[in-house]
Design an enzyme around this catalytic site. Structure first.
Site, mmCIF file in Angstrom:
data_model
loop_
_atom_site.group_PDB
_atom_site.id
_atom_site.type_symbol
_atom_site.label_atom_id
_atom_site.label_comp_id
_atom_site.label_asym_id
_atom_site.label_seq_id
_atom_site.Cartn_x
_atom_site.Cartn_y
_atom_site.Cartn_z
ATOM 1 N N ASN A 6 0.831 -1.111 -0.011
ATOM 2 C CA ASN A 6 0.075 0.175 0.055
ATOM 3 C C ASN A 6 0.927 1.222 0.009
ATOM 4 O OD1 ASN A 6 -1.357 2.187 0.878
ATOM 5 N ND2 ASN A 6 -3.238 1.059 1.755
ATOM 6 N N ASP A 8 -0.025 4.380 -0.298
ATOM 7 C CA ASP A 8 -0.855 5.898 0.226
ATOM 8 C C ASP A 8 0.183 6.903 1.041
ATOM 9 O OD1 ASP A 8 -3.325 4.374 -0.679
ATOM 10 O OD2 ASP A 8 -4.013 4.051 1.302
ATOM 11 N N HIS A 9 0.916 6.210 1.933
ATOM 12 C CA HIS A 9 1.682 7.272 2.528
ATOM 13 C C HIS A 9 2.941 7.857 2.043
ATOM 14 C CE1 HIS A 9 -1.149 6.778 5.588
ATOM 15 N NE2 HIS A 9 -0.956 5.560 5.827
ATOM 16 N N ARG A 17 3.865 18.786 1.060
ATOM 17 C CA ARG A 17 4.643 19.909 0.506
ATOM 18 C C ARG A 17 3.675 20.510 -0.734
ATOM 19 N NH1 ARG A 17 9.743 21.884 1.517
ATOM 20 N NH2 ARG A 17 10.048 21.521 3.895
ATOM 21 N N HIS A 42 -5.623 3.743 -2.023
ATOM 22 C CA HIS A 42 -6.987 3.922 -1.281
ATOM 23 C C HIS A 42 -7.429 5.412 -1.822
ATOM 24 C CE1 HIS A 42 -9.816 4.150 2.558
ATOM 25 N NE2 HIS A 42 -10.781 4.334 1.379
ATOM 26 N N ARG A 44 -9.570 7.951 -1.230
ATOM 27 C CA ARG A 44 -10.503 8.193 0.052
ATOM 28 C C ARG A 44 -11.390 9.353 -0.502
ATOM 29 N NH1 ARG A 44 -8.956 6.100 5.141
ATOM 30 N NH2 ARG A 44 -10.633 7.320 6.092
ATOM 31 N N ARG A 48 -7.121 12.720 0.616
ATOM 32 C CA ARG A 48 -6.083 13.229 1.527
ATOM 33 C C ARG A 48 -4.636 12.762 1.041
ATOM 34 N NH1 ARG A 48 -7.509 9.850 7.063
ATOM 35 N NH2 ARG A 48 -9.503 10.831 6.864
ATOM 36 N N HIS A 49 -4.721 11.477 0.542
ATOM 37 C CA HIS A 49 -3.247 10.947 -0.144
ATOM 38 C C HIS A 49 -3.414 10.633 -1.511
ATOM 39 C CE1 HIS A 49 -5.356 7.415 1.218
ATOM 40 N NE2 HIS A 49 -4.958 7.427 2.597
ATOM 41 N N THR A 100 -8.310 3.337 8.064
ATOM 42 C CA THR A 100 -9.707 2.564 8.375
ATOM 43 C C THR A 100 -10.048 1.970 9.544
ATOM 44 O OG1 THR A 100 -9.074 2.250 5.932
ATOM 45 C CG2 THR A 100 -10.983 0.774 6.746
ATOM 46 N N GLU A 150 -10.792 -9.636 2.913
ATOM 47 C CA GLU A 150 -9.491 -9.127 3.111
ATOM 48 C C GLU A 150 -10.060 -9.158 4.880
ATOM 49 O OE1 GLU A 150 -7.062 -6.275 1.693
ATOM 50 O OE2 GLU A 150 -6.388 -5.530 3.571
ATOM 51 N N HIS A 190 -3.562 -4.866 7.642
ATOM 52 C CA HIS A 190 -3.839 -3.606 8.502
ATOM 53 C C HIS A 190 -3.015 -3.936 9.761
ATOM 54 C CE1 HIS A 190 -5.324 0.096 10.093
ATOM 55 N NE2 HIS A 190 -6.055 0.378 8.881
ATOM 56 N N GLY A 191 -2.175 -2.974 9.905
ATOM 57 C CA GLY A 191 -1.388 -2.918 11.182
ATOM 58 C C GLY A 191 -0.127 -4.007 11.128
ATOM 59 N N GLY A 212 1.156 -1.569 4.364
ATOM 60 C CA GLY A 212 1.602 -0.034 3.843
ATOM 61 C C GLY A 212 2.428 0.512 5.102
HETATM 62 N N1 PXP Z 1 -5.817 -3.230 3.962
HETATM 63 C C1 PXP Z 1 -6.758 -2.310 4.019
HETATM 64 C C2 PXP Z 1 -8.258 -2.599 3.545
HETATM 65 C C3 PXP Z 1 -6.459 -0.917 4.513
HETATM 66 O O1 PXP Z 1 -7.574 0.007 4.533
HETATM 67 C C4 PXP Z 1 -5.158 -0.585 4.783
HETATM 68 C C5 PXP Z 1 -4.874 0.837 5.156
HETATM 69 O O2 PXP Z 1 -5.014 1.572 4.214
HETATM 70 C C6 PXP Z 1 -4.245 -1.668 4.764
HETATM 71 C C7 PXP Z 1 -4.691 -2.982 4.287
HETATM 72 C C8 PXP Z 1 -2.631 -1.346 5.061
HETATM 73 O O3 PXP Z 1 -2.819 -1.097 6.425
HETATM 74 P P1 PXP Z 1 -1.273 -0.730 7.125
HETATM 75 O O4 PXP Z 1 -1.062 0.605 6.487
HETATM 76 O O5 PXP Z 1 -1.434 -0.637 8.582
HETATM 77 O O6 PXP Z 1 -0.386 -1.729 6.696
#
Ligand code: PXP
Length: 236
Positions: A6, A8-9, A17, A42, A44, A48-49, A100, A150, A190-191, A212
């Site tokens: 992921n 996004d960040h 910036r 994602h 959103r 935001r990203h 999320t 997922e 996630h996490g 991510g």
């Molecule tokens: N899966 C889903 C559905 C998510 O929303 C996210 C966060 O955007 C992730 C995975 C990745 O999570 P993390 O950034 O905590 O690894």
């Protein structure tokens, strides 16, 4: 087990910036060249990203698979139908949340989910539903027509290393087994980080992990030494 990265960040940092650095397209390319089997973004509601233009460019440049995380919103559905990513992952979305926060409530809206994803599946995009590791949610997901779920690993990740770890892990494992017995393929995410990810091997036939924040955070440190060295050389 495959690794969806992921990115996004990378966009979060760029947007801080308002310019074009770091380039998310380049980031996706690096992820793909180094073991990433898909790229997740994602889009959103508040953008935001990741922005619309990022997704429109990524769909052309990505060599593996684009997985688009999205809420059940008509305008985002329109974009998914237009760009036709390899897969989408339906997530709940609250404007104020930092990330999320929980899984999608599929059990409470099976018909609505089925209607929303039906045109996306008909367009040839694989659909995954991001749900908590909960029996009712898994059973409901199997009734929607989605091919994947997922499993939300956030609670397990937070419980890792505490007394609650085993209980949360078993919820993931049991949900994965139930989903597979109902014909669903199973991703998770996630996490997840460099400490807690190893237990995902104990869940049979997990297909792909979406990770991510921990990867992008790690990249700051694994890349910082070289970045400083290069600048120091330039200004010596
Ligand atoms: N899966 C889903 C559905 C998510 O929303 C996210 C966060 O955007 C992730 C995975 C990745 O999570 P993390 O950034 O905590 O690894």
């Amino acid at each position: 087990m495959l690794l969806g990265v992921n990115i996004d960040h990378v966009a979060t940092l760029r947007n801080a910036r308002g310019g074009s650095e770091p380039d998310v397209i380049k980031a996706a390319e690096i992820c793909e060249k180094n073991g990433g089997t898909s790229i997740t973004t994602h889009l959103r509601e508040d953008r935001r990203h990741i922005k619309d233009q990022d997704v429109r460019t990524l769909i052309k440049t990505i060599k593996t698979k684009l997985n688009l995380e999205m809420a059940m919103a008509d305008d985002i559905q329109k974009i998914a139908l237009e760009i036709k990513p390899h897969s989408i992952c339906l997530v709940p979305e609250k404007r104020q949340e930092i990330t999320t926060e929980g899984g999608l409530d599929v059990a409470g809206q099976i018909e609505k989910v089925r209607e929303f994803i039906s045109p996306i599946i008909n367009a040839g995009t694989i659909v995954s539903l991001f749900i908590d590791p909960d029996e009712n949610q898994v059973k409901a997901a199997a009734k929607t027509g989605a091919q994947f779920i997922e499993l939300h690993t956030g609670t397990y990740s937070e419980a890792y290393g505490t007394q609650r770890e085993e209980e949360e892990f078993q919820k993931l494992k049991n949900s994965a087994l139930l989903a597979q017995s109902l014909g669903l393929k199973v991703n998770a995410g996630h996490g997840l980080n460099y400490e807690n990810v190893h237990r995902m091997h104990e869940i049979p036939n997990l297909y792909e992990l979406n990770i991510g924040h921990s990867i992008i955070s790690r990249a700051v440190f694994t890349g910082l030494a070289q970045a400083v060295e290069e600048m120091a050389d330039l200004i010596k």
